[in-house]
Scaffold this motif. Sequence first.
Motif, PDB file in Angstrom:
ATOM      1  N   GLY A  96      27.670  97.214  87.044  1.00 12.29           N
ATOM      2  CA  GLY A  96      26.470  96.761  87.738  1.00 12.29           C
ATOM      3  C   GLY A  96      25.432  96.163  86.814  1.00 12.29           C
ATOM      4  O   GLY A  96      24.726  95.216  87.183  1.00 12.29           O
ATOM      5  N   ASP A  97      25.317  96.677  85.579  1.00 15.53           N
ATOM      6  CA  ASP A  97      24.338  96.160  84.628  1.00 15.53           C
ATOM      7  C   ASP A  97      24.804  94.861  83.971  1.00 15.53           C
ATOM      8  O   ASP A  97      23.981  94.011  83.631  1.00 15.53           O
ATOM      9  CB  ASP A  97      24.059  97.195  83.533  1.00 15.53           C
ATOM     10  N   ALA A 131      26.886  80.025  96.537  1.00 17.36           N
ATOM     11  CA  ALA A 131      27.065  80.993  97.621  1.00 17.36           C
ATOM     12  C   ALA A 131      28.245  81.925  97.376  1.00 17.36           C
ATOM     13  O   ALA A 131      28.132  83.142  97.538  1.00 17.36           O
ATOM     14  CB  ALA A 131      27.239  80.257  98.949  1.00 17.36           C
ATOM     15  N   VAL A 132      29.378  81.367  96.975  1.00 18.64           N
ATOM     16  CA  VAL A 132      30.586  82.196  96.883  1.00 18.64           C
ATOM     17  C   VAL A 132      30.684  82.962  95.570  1.00 18.64           C
ATOM     18  O   VAL A 132      31.246  84.062  95.526  1.00 18.64           O
ATOM     19  CB  VAL A 132      31.866  81.351  97.088  1.00 18.64           C
ATOM     20  N   LEU A 133      30.138  82.399  94.484  1.00 16.31           N
ATOM     21  CA  LEU A 133      30.236  83.083  93.190  1.00 16.31           C
ATOM     22  C   LEU A 133      29.136  84.122  93.032  1.00 16.31           C
ATOM     23  O   LEU A 133      29.403  85.299  92.779  1.00 16.31           O
ATOM     24  CB  LEU A 133      30.161  82.058  92.056  1.00 16.31           C
ATOM     25  N   MET A 134      27.899  83.705  93.197  1.00 15.92           N
ATOM     26  CA  MET A 134      26.777  84.632  93.052  1.00 15.92           C
ATOM     27  C   MET A 134      26.794  85.695  94.150  1.00 15.92           C
ATOM     28  O   MET A 134      26.452  86.855  93.924  1.00 15.92           O
ATOM     29  CB  MET A 134      25.454  83.868  93.093  1.00 15.92           C
ATOM     30  N   GLY A 135      27.181  85.289  95.349  1.00 16.13           N
ATOM     31  CA  GLY A 135      27.177  86.224  96.464  1.00 16.13           C
ATOM     32  C   GLY A 135      28.200  87.333  96.337  1.00 16.13           C
ATOM     33  O   GLY A 135      27.955  88.468  96.765  1.00 16.13           O
ATOM     34  N   ASN A 136      29.350  87.011  95.735  1.00 17.78           N
ATOM     35  CA  ASN A 136      30.428  88.004  95.657  1.00 17.78           C
ATOM     36  C   ASN A 136      30.314  88.933  94.459  1.00 17.78           C
ATOM     37  O   ASN A 136      30.420  90.149  94.582  1.00 17.78           O
ATOM     38  CB  ASN A 136      31.784  87.294  95.606  1.00 17.78           C
ATOM     39  N   SER A 137      30.116  88.360  93.294  1.00 10.04           N
ATOM     40  CA  SER A 137      30.262  89.138  92.063  1.00 10.04           C
ATOM     41  C   SER A 137      29.265  90.297  91.963  1.00 10.04           C
ATOM     42  O   SER A 137      29.664  91.453  91.744  1.00 10.04           O
ATOM     43  CB  SER A 137      30.120  88.222  90.849  1.00 10.04           C
ATOM     44  N   GLU A 138      27.981  90.000  92.141  1.00  9.30           N
ATOM     45  CA  GLU A 138      26.972  91.048  91.980  1.00  9.30           C
ATOM     46  C   GLU A 138      27.096  92.125  93.050  1.00  9.30           C
ATOM     47  O   GLU A 138      26.955  93.314  92.778  1.00  9.30           O
ATOM     48  CB  GLU A 138      25.571  90.439  91.998  1.00  9.30           C
ATOM     49  N   GLY A 194      34.544  85.037  91.927  1.00  5.42           N
ATOM     50  CA  GLY A 194      33.469  85.995  92.158  1.00  5.42           C
ATOM     51  C   GLY A 194      33.997  87.405  92.372  1.00  5.42           C
ATOM     52  O   GLY A 194      33.420  88.379  91.861  1.00  5.42           O
ATOM     53  N   VAL A 195      35.077  87.531  93.126  1.00  3.27           N
ATOM     54  CA  VAL A 195      35.687  88.844  93.351  1.00  3.27           C
ATOM     55  C   VAL A 195      36.193  89.424  92.030  1.00  3.27           C
ATOM     56  O   VAL A 195      36.002  90.609  91.734  1.00  3.27           O
ATOM     57  CB  VAL A 195      36.832  88.747  94.373  1.00  3.27           C
ATOM     58  N   ALA A 196      36.834  88.569  91.220  1.00  2.00           N
ATOM     59  CA  ALA A 196      37.364  89.037  89.936  1.00  2.00           C
ATOM     60  C   ALA A 196      36.245  89.540  89.020  1.00  2.00           C
ATOM     61  O   ALA A 196      36.370  90.600  88.402  1.00  2.00           O
ATOM     62  CB  ALA A 196      38.145  87.912  89.253  1.00  2.00           C
ATOM     63  N   ILE A 197      35.144  88.790  88.942  1.00  6.30           N
ATOM     64  CA  ILE A 197      34.025  89.214  88.094  1.00  6.30           C
ATOM     65  C   ILE A 197      33.419  90.507  88.627  1.00  6.30           C
ATOM     66  O   ILE A 197      33.035  91.400  87.861  1.00  6.30           O
ATOM     67  CB  ILE A 197      32.957  88.113  88.015  1.00  6.30           C
ATOM     68  N   ILE A 239      27.030  88.063  83.000  1.00  8.25           N
ATOM     69  CA  ILE A 239      28.367  87.460  82.982  1.00  8.25           C
ATOM     70  C   ILE A 239      28.468  86.374  84.044  1.00  8.25           C
ATOM     71  O   ILE A 239      28.978  85.269  83.800  1.00  8.25           O
ATOM     72  CB  ILE A 239      29.449  88.532  83.204  1.00  8.25           C
ATOM     73  N   THR A 240      27.971  86.675  85.246  1.00  4.41           N
ATOM     74  CA  THR A 240      28.016  85.701  86.331  1.00  4.41           C
ATOM     75  C   THR A 240      27.175  84.476  86.022  1.00  4.41           C
ATOM     76  O   THR A 240      27.596  83.334  86.261  1.00  4.41           O
ATOM     77  CB  THR A 240      27.529  86.337  87.650  1.00  4.41           C
ATOM     78  N   MET A 241      25.973  84.686  85.478  1.00  2.00           N
ATOM     79  CA  MET A 241      25.077  83.565  85.200  1.00  2.00           C
ATOM     80  C   MET A 241      25.652  82.648  84.131  1.00  2.00           C
ATOM     81  O   MET A 241      25.582  81.413  84.247  1.00  2.00           O
ATOM     82  CB  MET A 241      23.702  84.088  84.774  1.00  2.00           C
ATOM     83  N   ILE A 242      26.235  83.224  83.084  1.00  7.60           N
ATOM     84  CA  ILE A 242      26.851  82.406  82.033  1.00  7.60           C
ATOM     85  C   ILE A 242      28.000  81.583  82.612  1.00  7.60           C
ATOM     86  O   ILE A 242      28.136  80.380  82.338  1.00  7.60           O
ATOM     87  CB  ILE A 242      27.344  83.292  80.872  1.00  7.60           C
ATOM     88  N   THR A 243      28.829  82.232  83.425  1.00 11.54           N
ATOM     89  CA  THR A 243      29.949  81.536  84.058  1.00 11.54           C
ATOM     90  C   THR A 243      29.455  80.450  85.003  1.00 11.54           C
ATOM     91  O   THR A 243      29.953  79.313  84.987  1.00 11.54           O
ATOM     92  CB  THR A 243      30.819  82.540  84.833  1.00 11.54           C
ATOM     93  N   TYR A 244      28.466  80.791  85.800  1.00 14.61           N
ATOM     94  CA  TYR A 244      27.904  79.900  86.823  1.00 14.61           C
ATOM     95  C   TYR A 244      27.291  78.643  86.209  1.00 14.61           C
ATOM     96  O   TYR A 244      27.642  77.514  86.574  1.00 14.61           O
ATOM     97  CB  TYR A 244      26.873  80.716  87.589  1.00 14.61           C
ATOM     98  N   PHE A 245      26.403  78.825  85.240  1.00 11.65           N
ATOM     99  CA  PHE A 245      25.747  77.677  84.621  1.00 11.65           C
ATOM    100  C   PHE A 245      26.716  76.897  83.735  1.00 11.65           C
ATOM    101  O   PHE A 245      26.651  75.663  83.667  1.00 11.65           O
ATOM    102  CB  PHE A 245      24.526  78.126  83.823  1.00 11.65           C
ATOM    103  N   GLY A 246      27.617  77.609  83.051  1.00 12.25           N
ATOM    104  CA  GLY A 246      28.582  76.924  82.207  1.00 12.25           C
ATOM    105  C   GLY A 246      29.494  76.015  83.003  1.00 12.25           C
ATOM    106  O   GLY A 246      29.689  74.840  82.654  1.00 12.25           O
ATOM    107  N   LEU A 247      30.057  76.533  84.088  1.00  7.97           N
ATOM    108  CA  LEU A 247      30.934  75.720  84.930  1.00  7.97           C
ATOM    109  C   LEU A 247      30.180  74.563  85.583  1.00  7.97           C
ATOM    110  O   LEU A 247      30.712  73.467  85.726  1.00  7.97           O
ATOM    111  CB  LEU A 247      31.583  76.592  86.007  1.00  7.97           C
TER     112      LEU A 247
END
Length: 246
Positions: free
Chosen positions: A160-161, A66-73, A151-154, A166-174
């Motif tokens: 936008g592209d 919620a907080v990572l995917m919701g903010n970054s994109e 999420g804000v930092a990313i 970047i978010t998905m790699i970070t999200y799944f990696g973590l």
Amino acid sequence: MNSLIKLELARALRNRKFLFFSVIYPSALFLLIAGNADSTAKVDGTGLTIPTYMMVSMASFGALTAVLMGNSERIAKERESGWVRQLRLTTLPGRGYVLAKTAGAAVVSLPSIVIVFVVAAAVKDVRLDAWQWFALTGSIWAGSLVFAALGVAIGYLATGDAVRPITMITYFGLSMLGGLWMPETTFPRWLQDIAKWLPTHAYAALGRAIEQSQAPRAQDIAILAVFFVLFAGGAAWLYRKDTLKA
């Protein structure tokens, strides 16, 4: 700022894809992983049953989503569309925009935590004391602020592209390396040594300590505090840099 928070909540609640991945997806994963598991079998080295162990993992995973995917994109796309530039022309301070994004994502993350708990209690008969349920909810919810800052930092780092990969790699990696999808005791020793320093590992460890009726380890709290300072500081620096460019 209150109006912006309400707007963020309304937008999140209208986004069916976001609601699925942040609220329904973690509960579905819990059922997939722990649904057929022996409710009495314990995870090595923890003293916790598989359903109890995975309940904290999936609740943490849902809040992270919620907080990572919701903010970054959303931030990256709003920067690209000029929405952030328009907000700078209003009386809203820069920190108000960041706080509104963080608060909006944090509020949406709460249902994902609660639904995982409800599913675990109803389907796998997970039983804890009342204080443990409240403490678990509070610690997982509060700990998600670390990843909200990320999420804000990313969002301010990527275009936008580029923001989604970047978010998905970070999200799944973590998630994977932090032991949210499977116990880190199943990892090779060298990978366990890496995992214990990741914020997701420390994040889930807070909840598991509560399940064991123990105080959280000082190392886990320190790791989360350090990463929060790094992520929040990075977000603030990137925001100022973006302001100067505008």
